[in-house]
Design an enzyme around this catalytic site. Structure first.
Site, PDB file in Angstrom:
ATOM      1  N   ASN A   9      21.147  -0.724   1.358  1.00  0.00           N
ATOM      2  CA  ASN A   9      22.002   0.429   1.109  1.00  0.00           C
ATOM      3  C   ASN A   9      21.833   0.784  -0.367  1.00  0.00           C
ATOM      4  OD1 ASN A   9      24.016   2.284   0.734  1.00  0.00           O
ATOM      5  ND2 ASN A   9      25.715   0.867   1.166  1.00  0.00           N
ATOM      6  N   LYS A  11      22.983   3.191  -1.934  1.00  0.00           N
ATOM      7  CA  LYS A  11      24.169   3.862  -2.484  1.00  0.00           C
ATOM      8  C   LYS A  11      23.730   5.086  -3.308  1.00  0.00           C
ATOM      9  CE  LYS A  11      26.645  -0.455  -2.132  1.00  0.00           C
ATOM     10  NZ  LYS A  11      27.733  -1.316  -2.584  1.00  0.00           N
ATOM     11  N   HIS A  96      31.633   2.348   5.537  1.00  0.00           N
ATOM     12  CA  HIS A  96      31.464   1.478   4.370  1.00  0.00           C
ATOM     13  C   HIS A  96      32.776   1.465   3.586  1.00  0.00           C
ATOM     14  CE1 HIS A  96      30.086  -0.177   0.596  1.00  0.00           C
ATOM     15  NE2 HIS A  96      29.030  -0.631   1.250  1.00  0.00           N
ATOM     16  N   GLU A  98      33.390   1.604   0.545  1.00  0.00           N
ATOM     17  CA  GLU A  98      33.473   2.598  -0.531  1.00  0.00           C
ATOM     18  C   GLU A  98      33.893   3.959   0.025  1.00  0.00           C
ATOM     19  OE1 GLU A  98      29.543   1.823  -2.071  1.00  0.00           O
ATOM     20  OE2 GLU A  98      30.239  -0.135  -2.760  1.00  0.00           O
ATOM     21  N   GLU A 168      31.489  -6.849   5.441  1.00  0.00           N
ATOM     22  CA  GLU A 168      31.360  -6.795   3.986  1.00  0.00           C
ATOM     23  C   GLU A 168      32.725  -6.997   3.349  1.00  0.00           C
ATOM     24  OE1 GLU A 168      27.534  -4.425   2.922  1.00  0.00           O
ATOM     25  OE2 GLU A 168      29.253  -3.071   2.893  1.00  0.00           O
ATOM     26  N   GLY A 174      29.320  -5.949  -5.054  1.00  0.00           N
ATOM     27  CA  GLY A 174      29.003  -5.580  -6.430  1.00  0.00           C
ATOM     28  C   GLY A 174      29.693  -6.443  -7.478  1.00  0.00           C
ATOM     29  N   SER A 213      27.085  -8.943  -2.480  1.00  0.00           N
ATOM     30  CA  SER A 213      26.370  -9.776  -3.458  1.00  0.00           C
ATOM     31  C   SER A 213      25.374 -10.727  -2.794  1.00  0.00           C
ATOM     32  CB  SER A 213      27.355 -10.547  -4.346  1.00  0.00           C
ATOM     33  OG  SER A 213      28.142  -9.645  -5.094  1.00  0.00           O
TER      34      SER A 213
HETATM   35  P1  13P Z   1      26.075  -5.478  -3.202  1.00  0.00           P
HETATM   36  O1  13P Z   1      24.953  -6.203  -2.511  1.00  0.00           O
HETATM   37  O2  13P Z   1      25.651  -4.707  -4.410  1.00  0.00           O
HETATM   38  O3  13P Z   1      27.252  -6.376  -3.437  1.00  0.00           O
HETATM   39  O4  13P Z   1      26.586  -4.347  -2.173  1.00  0.00           O
HETATM   40  C1  13P Z   1      26.817  -4.695  -0.856  1.00  0.00           C
HETATM   41  C2  13P Z   1      27.076  -3.459  -0.070  1.00  0.00           C
HETATM   42  O5  13P Z   1      28.083  -2.814  -0.239  1.00  0.00           O
HETATM   43  C3  13P Z   1      26.044  -3.019   0.874  1.00  0.00           C
HETATM   44  O6  13P Z   1      26.510  -1.987   1.679  1.00  0.00           O
END
Ligand code: 13P
Length: 252
Positions: A9, A11, A96, A98, A168, A174, A213
């Site tokens: 992803n 982002k 997601h 976010e 997740e 992150g 992560s």
């Molecule tokens: P990170 O691997 O940067 O923690 O992000 C995970 C994520 O949100 C994938 O959709």
């Protein structure tokens, strides 16, 4: 045998040319990793057409990070599931954290997006997961259950066969903090049990990915767990070497 999946992803990262380069590098290194691993990249909407061109003869598959709730029409700024499907996307990430957190996506929104995804032949990668407060209060099972019941339980049996789930934990995204392999296994097994309540034996076939992560140093241990079928990768998906190394984490 469930599919093994490593999905990136991206982002809101990379400019179009950087995205194309990343896809080229992943494609170039893909043969270092077992064919049994399905790699998926999910670039920003703006790069999908170019990345699709780059990956046209590749086994690396393409997904989008979101789609609209509606099929088409006067919805300024939105991108329809039909549009991303027409560019060659096979997958779409939905729900997601976010999007839930910053853009107010609710189960009601997500039911509409799931319907659009299926109507256009896309496989949703449906994300669930608790935040830190919910984890500390011991509510992580209940939170994931609710996110599944309110959306996934509305699918038909046919639709469910074309679904990927990503667990997740928000506190691990992150942050550099990863769920331990045992924490991941515990909740993945629980999610599978919840899915089985509704879909019976088909739940055993549903890939459940871990995200948060995930990196080369922890992927192998997490992927070795019975109910973990791969990862949804954020930061580490932006570095070719790390992304491929995560794919090498499969030992089962
Ligand atoms: P990170 O691997 O940067 O923690 O992000 C995970 C994520 O949100 C994938 O959709």
């Amino acid at each position: 045998m469930r599919k093994k999946i490593v999905a990136g992803n991206w982002k809101m990262n990379t400019l179009p040319a950087e995205g194309v380069e990343l896809a080229q590098n992943i494609e170039a290194g893909r043969n270092e990793v077992c064919e049994c691993v399905n790699f998926i990249v999910c670039p920003p909407f703006t790069h999908i057409a170019m990345v699709a061109q780059t990956l046209k003869d590749s086994t690396v598959e393409l997904g989008a990070q979101d789609c609209a709730t509606e099929a088409k029409g006067a919805y300024t700024g939105e991108v329809a599931a039909s549009m991303i499907a027409a560019l060659g996307c096979k997958y779409v990430i939905l729900g997601h954290s976010e999007r839930r957190q910053y853009y107010g996506e609710t189960s009601e929104t997500l039911n509409k997006k799931m319907a659009q995804a299926y109507a256009n032949g896309l496989t949703p990668i449906y994300c669930v997961g608790e935040n830190l407060e919910e984890r500390d209060a011991g509510n992580h099972f209940a939170v994931c259950k609710q996110q599944i019941e309110e959306v996934v339980f509305n699918l038909t049996e046919e639709q469910f066969k074309n679904l990927v789930i990503a667990y997740e934990p928000v506190w691990a995204i992150g942050t550099g903090k990863t769920a331990t392999a045992d924490q991941a296994q515990e909740i993945h097994a629980y999610i599978r049990q919840v899915l089985a309540e509704k879909f019976g034996a088909a739940a055993a076939e549903c890939p459940i990915l871990y995200g948060g992560s995930c990196k080369p140093s922890n992927a192998a241990e997490i992927f070795a767990k019975e109910d973990v079928d791969g990862g949804l990768i954020g930061g580490a998906a932006l570095k070719t070497e790390d992304f491929l190394a995560i794919g090498k984490g499969f030992s089962k």
